[in-house]
Design an enzyme around this catalytic site. Structure first.
Site, mmCIF file in Angstrom:
data_model
loop_
_atom_site.group_PDB
_atom_site.id
_atom_site.type_symbol
_atom_site.label_atom_id
_atom_site.label_comp_id
_atom_site.label_asym_id
_atom_site.label_seq_id
_atom_site.Cartn_x
_atom_site.Cartn_y
_atom_site.Cartn_z
ATOM 1 N N SER A 117 33.647 35.233 35.474
ATOM 2 C CA SER A 117 33.867 36.060 36.661
ATOM 3 C C SER A 117 35.256 35.739 37.189
ATOM 4 O O SER A 117 35.910 34.803 36.718
ATOM 5 C CB SER A 117 32.835 35.716 37.720
ATOM 6 O OG SER A 117 33.011 34.359 38.105
ATOM 7 N N LYS A 118 35.674 36.506 38.171
ATOM 8 C CA LYS A 118 36.975 36.262 38.783
ATOM 9 C C LYS A 118 37.055 34.802 39.236
ATOM 10 O O LYS A 118 38.023 34.107 38.985
ATOM 11 C CB LYS A 118 37.118 37.198 39.994
ATOM 12 C CG LYS A 118 38.490 37.784 40.120
ATOM 13 C CD LYS A 118 38.527 38.693 41.315
ATOM 14 C CE LYS A 118 39.261 39.968 40.965
ATOM 15 N NZ LYS A 118 39.213 40.976 41.986
ATOM 16 N N ARG A 119 35.982 34.383 39.908
ATOM 17 C CA ARG A 119 35.980 33.040 40.472
ATOM 18 C C ARG A 119 35.965 31.952 39.397
ATOM 19 O O ARG A 119 36.753 31.015 39.428
ATOM 20 C CB ARG A 119 34.781 32.893 41.426
ATOM 21 C CG ARG A 119 34.845 31.666 42.248
ATOM 22 C CD ARG A 119 34.768 31.799 43.755
ATOM 23 N NE ARG A 119 33.921 32.852 44.289
ATOM 24 C CZ ARG A 119 32.655 32.670 44.661
ATOM 25 N NH1 ARG A 119 32.052 31.527 44.451
ATOM 26 N NH2 ARG A 119 31.997 33.652 45.221
#
Ligand code: GLU
Length: 485
Positions: free
Chosen positions: A254-256
């Protein structure tokens, strides 16, 4: 046989990310390998999450990677327009036709009454819809009046009760879902915009899409789409859901999680970091697909001729940055020196290195197969452009012995006197000096390298000295003697 038509259908709710590019790539490879067409469709019906320059970013980054499309908002095509916000009449018409045929209904429920339903742990489905405020629970005239009065409503799909929805995914195999697990999907929102489900199905049908290739995360949407195809009486396209991309430590990328692990998420970051588009493409191609051989390094053209959906696995694929860096080195190595020159120039400028192309070309030739990134020339090989200001302390300890200063000094005197600064001459002088001082050549090679570069590793020493040039070499050798003693 009908022409294969594939679409890449991003939503401009953010910049093109690496997972989106993998989907675009597989769409491209499949379309091209089948002699089919590739369509870029912009799914911009979610106005609340709309990002103004996202579409440009998507288009530019696909172009950077060499993924050309046949039909798009810019290119046009036989099924234009290719932006969903410009196709609203079509969706409205189709939503109404579904209401007319009894496959959908108008729902006037307030958000409170829906919240109440959820609180009772109930879905808005076949078992509850007759308790709600919609066109199924009021006489026709009342419904017409309410619609005409401008009251807010949504259109919902009438999901049939107790049926099994099934489709054969080209990658996952048979997928079966019980209709009891599906809510009556909203097809048209209260702002009049279609939801993703309605617009996606209507467009895939009207754009004559034969194959839907998209990420694994869309699997839960597919049974809803199948229901829509059935309601319209249309043949659904073939479905292929690509395996999930995992972060290096497991879990969805994910982005995170990417950020935490130093993985660039947006495609434009790869460009600005100096990654080769061919390397990114090659890396992504192998993130889910395998050629069935030991071969790993492919150009885009080679991928087109090797790719098949049949060799895309269903198991999640792990993102490995080291592997990407390895691919980058492989593809940099294959670049023509003039192209490499273009690649390294911005990074040299960024580091305030202003030298002539002729010299950069020589340095590129010298270290071409030692570069992992275009930016490495300005960082790892900065000594090719400026005298070293420091000397690797470990290297000094290991290589700068008590006789180093005098050997290096003698070598500088010999270099100063040379009339031809060829690699042969440089090597002859070094070996001759070693013989006359009765030491092994290594006793001079290592301190000389340290003196001219500040490091202990690098390209062949005599080639390096030749590229640096006579005056620079003599100056650096003498400086090192003074500094290191
Ligand atoms: N608009 C969806 C997305 O953003 C498209 C999914 C699909 O390919 O159906 O990925």
């Amino acid at each position: 046989m009908s022409v294969i038509r594939v679409r890449f259908a991003p939503s401009p709710t953010g910049y093109l990310h690496i997972g989106g590019l993998r989907t675009a790539l597989y769409c491209y490879l499949f379309a091209r390998s089948q002699g089919g067409k590739l369509v870029l469709r912009i799914e911009d019906t979610d106005r609340t999450r709309f990002v103004k320059d996202a579409e440009d970013d998507i288009v530019q980054n696909l172009a950077w990677c060499g993924l050309d499309v046949d039909e798009s908002p810019m290119l046009g095509g036989p099924f234009a327009p290719y932006r969903q916000s410009e196709r609203q009449n079509l969706y409205r018409k189709h939503a109404e036709s579904l209401v007319d045929s009894g496959h959908a209904y108008y729902a006037f429920d307030s958000s409170d009454s829906i919240a109440e339903l959820r609180k009772r742990n109930k879905a808005y489905d076949a078992s509850t819809r007759l308790q709600m405020d919609n066109s199924l629970t009021h006489p026709k005239e009342v419904v017409s009046m309410r619609l005409e009065s401008g009251e807010e409503y949504v259109v919902r799909l009438c999901v049939p009760e107790d049926v099994t929805i099934q489709f054969d995914d080209l990658i996952k195999g048979a997928v079966k879902v019980d209709s009891a697990n599906i809510d009556d999907q909203v097809l048209v929102k209260s702002d009049g915009m279609p939801t993703y489900h309605l617009a996606n199905v209507v467009d895939d049908h009207h754009m004559a899409i034969t194959h839907v290739i998209r990420g694994d995360e869309w699997i839960p949407s597919t049974p809803k789409h199948i229901l829509l195809y059935q309601a319209f009486g249309w043949q659904p396209p073939a479905m292929a859901h690509l395996p999930l991309i995992l972060s290096p430590t497991g879990g969805k990328l994910s982005k995170r999680s990417a950020q935490r692990q130093g993985i660039p998420i947006n495609v434009s970051d790869y460009l600005s970091k100096g990654y080769e588009p061919q390397a990114v493409i090659n890396f992504l191609a192998l993130l889910g697909w395998n050629p069935g051989t030991e071969d790993e390094v492919f150009t885009l053209e080679e991928l087109v001729s090797t790719f098949s959906l049949g060799r895309v696995g269903s198991a999640p694929a792990k993102f490995d940055l080291d592997k990407l860096n390895w691919f980058n080195a492989q593809h940099l190595r294959r670049l023509d020196i003039e192209v490499l020159l273009e690649r390294v120039r911005p990074f040299l400028e960024e580091h305030g290195i202003a030298v002539q192309d002729a010299y950069i070309r020589k340095v590129c030739l010298l270290v071409h197969d030692r570069l992992q990134h275009a930016k490495d020339l300005a960082t790892n090989f900065s000594y090719c452009f400026a005298d070293p200001v420091t000397f690797d302390p470990k290297g000094v300890k290991k290589r700068w012995k008590s006789d180093a200063a005098s050997l290096v000094n003698d070598y500088s005197t010999r270099l100063d006197a040379l009339t031809s600064f060829s690699e042969d001459a440089l090597e002859f002088e070094l070996r001759d000096l070693a013989a006359s001082r009765k030491v092994g050549a290594g006793r001079i090679i290592h301190p000389v390298r340290l003196a001219v570069s500040g490091t202990t590793a690098g390209p062949g020493l005599f080639a390096l000295l030749r590229v640096l040039g006579q005056r620079t070499c003599v100056r650096r050798l003498r400086n090192a003697v003074t500094k290191l003693g």
